[in-house]
Design an enzyme around this catalytic site. Structure first.
Site, PDB file in Angstrom:
ATOM      1  N   TRP A 119      43.409   0.494  27.900  1.00 40.09           N
ATOM      2  CA  TRP A 119      43.635  -0.940  28.090  1.00 40.09           C
ATOM      3  C   TRP A 119      42.370  -1.703  28.431  1.00 40.09           C
ATOM      4  CZ3 TRP A 119      41.907  -1.967  32.907  1.00 40.09           C
ATOM      5  CH2 TRP A 119      42.035  -0.983  33.889  1.00 40.09           C
ATOM      6  N   LYS A 150      48.811   4.564  19.223  1.00 38.00           N
ATOM      7  CA  LYS A 150      49.639   4.120  20.337  1.00 38.00           C
ATOM      8  C   LYS A 150      48.751   3.330  21.283  1.00 38.00           C
ATOM      9  CE  LYS A 150      50.746   5.567  24.372  1.00 38.00           C
ATOM     10  NZ  LYS A 150      50.875   4.254  25.112  1.00 38.00           N
ATOM     11  N   PRO A 151      48.839   1.998  21.267  1.00 42.02           N
ATOM     12  CA  PRO A 151      48.055   1.212  22.224  1.00 42.02           C
ATOM     13  C   PRO A 151      48.526   1.479  23.643  1.00 42.02           C
ATOM     14  CG  PRO A 151      48.964  -0.166  20.457  1.00 42.02           C
ATOM     15  CD  PRO A 151      49.659   1.160  20.396  1.00 42.02           C
ATOM     16  N   GLY A 189      40.867   7.402  27.808  1.00 43.09           N
ATOM     17  CA  GLY A 189      41.749   7.092  28.919  1.00 43.09           C
ATOM     18  C   GLY A 189      41.398   7.905  30.145  1.00 43.09           C
ATOM     19  N   SER A 190      42.338   8.060  31.017  1.00 41.85           N
ATOM     20  CA  SER A 190      42.091   8.771  32.272  1.00 41.85           C
ATOM     21  C   SER A 190      42.028  10.276  32.060  1.00 41.85           C
ATOM     22  CB  SER A 190      43.206   8.455  33.276  1.00 41.85           C
ATOM     23  OG  SER A 190      44.420   9.065  32.878  1.00 41.85           O
ATOM     24  N   GLU A 195      38.031  11.229  25.599  1.00 40.32           N
ATOM     25  CA  GLU A 195      37.004  10.593  26.425  1.00 40.32           C
ATOM     26  C   GLU A 195      37.696  10.086  27.670  1.00 40.32           C
ATOM     27  OE1 GLU A 195      35.735   7.862  28.202  1.00 40.32           O
ATOM     28  OE2 GLU A 195      34.575   6.731  26.731  1.00 40.32           O
ATOM     29  N   GLU A 203      37.583   8.043  41.146  1.00 40.06           N
ATOM     30  CA  GLU A 203      37.246   6.892  40.318  1.00 40.06           C
ATOM     31  C   GLU A 203      37.912   5.637  40.877  1.00 40.06           C
ATOM     32  OE1 GLU A 203      36.842   6.101  35.566  1.00 40.06           O
ATOM     33  OE2 GLU A 203      38.715   6.977  36.254  1.00 40.06           O
TER      34      GLU A 203
END
Length: 460
Positions: free
Chosen positions: A134, A158-159, A207-208, A229, A361
């Protein structure tokens, strides 16, 4: 749910981070819809792969040009849905509309290679599922989808459920010229993502680290290739010889870019004790230029993310960090002066942050400074992390370059932040829990295909 996004009656409740107001309700894909989308992509893929590489790349170059005529609308959508400042949204949209050099490099990476008495071709995996983030909701889709398509694959995106309209706009734009069915989209949360992962031939994700691990676990059941990533907790090392003005400016700029919601944002800063006070003053002076109340700092993407940042700040303060700017009281004042449903948080500068109080993070507008007496200790602290995405060193060469080589990270900047200056040809690699496989650069682009050697009799 990611960032607290609610799904009601199988529809994503897409909220504005500026106001908390409902932007749209976006229907989640059912199991049958995911399967039919993947089936259409599979049906379109052989004809696409049969086209010459240069023809596929030319078609992709033409496809992204549609975004040139939609820059204002797309930037406004991104700011409304994801929250980033409008000039940052414009930069991202301008980037997705200009991919000529990127695609030329992708084409070079996928070309056949003659090796003595053999020719090494590259063949696509088939259908690639892309799980998008996002924080850069348009460009991150293209950074994976374009090389996957160029290699001859079909793609289903898939957004993130946090920014579904941005993802939909990208896919819709490309589909104005691409072959029917080749590029599909499925909206939804992690449950939809799991179905997609199970039904495609390869997965690309940004993403995470937590999501990356889940994808890798599911993909491992069929040894499905993945490019992941993931997150970071990226350090900056300031040496005695550093230009402190430059280091301080970059420390703030690249801690608060996109309100700090960047996987490779600077989250830990190690400064010599002898330079700490001077560096702290420079940082505070830089950080005062960002204020959520005058439009110079965007909101965080959600109230959930704001609470994460607030908790990290409180934890560091309780552990002994000194507050130099921002912090809980200022955050409360900002909250009182902004819409009830918004998610603003002020730039917060902390000094004397204990190393053990800054491990997870944060993904927010914080500048966390830790002094060191010995460079060897600073290196140990910088490398003492489960992450290894980027790092940077500020100081005179050759010492700074020597330190850079000792840092455990995929990309290391010397007197610069690596993402700001890295050539397109550089791979983007996460060490440790920051990634799996290679994202970008020739090494990364080739991951969307497999080599196939055709061997002829060797000359006698």
């Amino acid at each position: 749910m990611v960032q607290g996004v609610e799904i009601k009656a199988n529809k994503i409740q897409d909220l504005s981070p500026q106001t908390g107001e409902l932007i749209a309700e976006v229907a989640c894909a059912t199991v049958e819809e995911v399967e039919s989308t993947v089936a259409r992509a599979r049906a379109a893929q052989p004809a696409w792969a049969a086209r010459p590489l240069e023809e596929r790349v030319a078609m992709l170059k033409a496809a992204v040009k549609v975004f040139k005529d939609e820059t204002q609308e797309l930037a406004a959508l991104m700011t409304r849905e994801m929250g980033k400042l409008i000039h940052e949204s414009f930069e991202e949209v301008e980037g997705i509309a200009d991919k000529d050099k990127f695609l030329e490099l992708v084409e070079d990476a996928n070309g056949e290679v003659v090796v003595a008495n053999a020719i090494v071709y590259r063949e696509p995996h088939g259908t690639v599922g892309i799980v998008a983030p996002w924080n850069f909701p348009m460009d991150e889709i293209l950074l994976l989808a374009l090389p996957a398509l160029a290699a001859g694959n079909a793609v289903v995106v898939k957004p993130s459920e946090v920014a579904p309209l941005c993802g939909g706009a990208v896919v819709d734009g490309l589909n104005k010229t691409l072959p029917r069915g080749l590029l599909g989209i499925v909206q939804g949360d992690g449950a939809v993502g799991q179905i997609l992962v199970d039904r495609v031939d390869m997965v690309g994700m940004t993403g995470s680290s937590a999501t990356g691990k889940k994808i890798l676990e599911r993909a491992s059941k069929s040894l499905k290739p993945c490019v992941l990533e993931c997150g970071g907790k990226d350090p900056m090392l300031v040496l005695e010889s550093a230009n402190l003005e430059t280091a301080a400016k970059d420390a703030v700029s690249f801690s608060v870019l996109n309100c700090g919601q960047v996987c490779c944002a600077i989250e830990r800063i190690y400064v010599p004790e002898t330079k700490a006070k001077e560096f702290e003053k420079l940082v505070v002076d830089e950080a005062k230029a960002y204020d959520p109340l005058d439009g110079t700092l965007a909101p965080l993407v959600s109230k959930v993310q704001r609470d994460v940042v607030a908790a990290h700040v409180t934890y560091a303060l309780d552990a002994g960090a000194r507050l130099l700017l921002g912090g809980p009281q200022v955050a409360a004042d900002v909250e009182a002066k902004t819409p009830p449903g918004s998610s603003f948080y002020p730039v917060t500068v902390l000094a004397d942050v204990p190393h053990d109080a800054n491990r997870d993070e944060t993904f927010g507008p914080t500048v966390a400074i830790t002094p060191y007496a010995d460079l060897g200790d600073a290196l140990k602290m910088a490398n003492d992390s489960k992450y290894g995405l980027t790092a940077c060193v500020y100081g005179a060469e050759p010492k700074a370059l020597d330190v850079a080589k000792k840092l455990k990270a995929g990309q290391v900047g010397v007197n610069t932040w690596p993402l700001a200056q890295a050539p397109l040809e550089c791979p983007w690699i996460g060490h440790l829990e920051s990634g799996f496989g290679y994202h970008s650069g020739p090494d990364g682009w080739r991951q969307f295909s497999v080599p196939k050697s055709i061997v002829k009799p060797a000359a006698s």
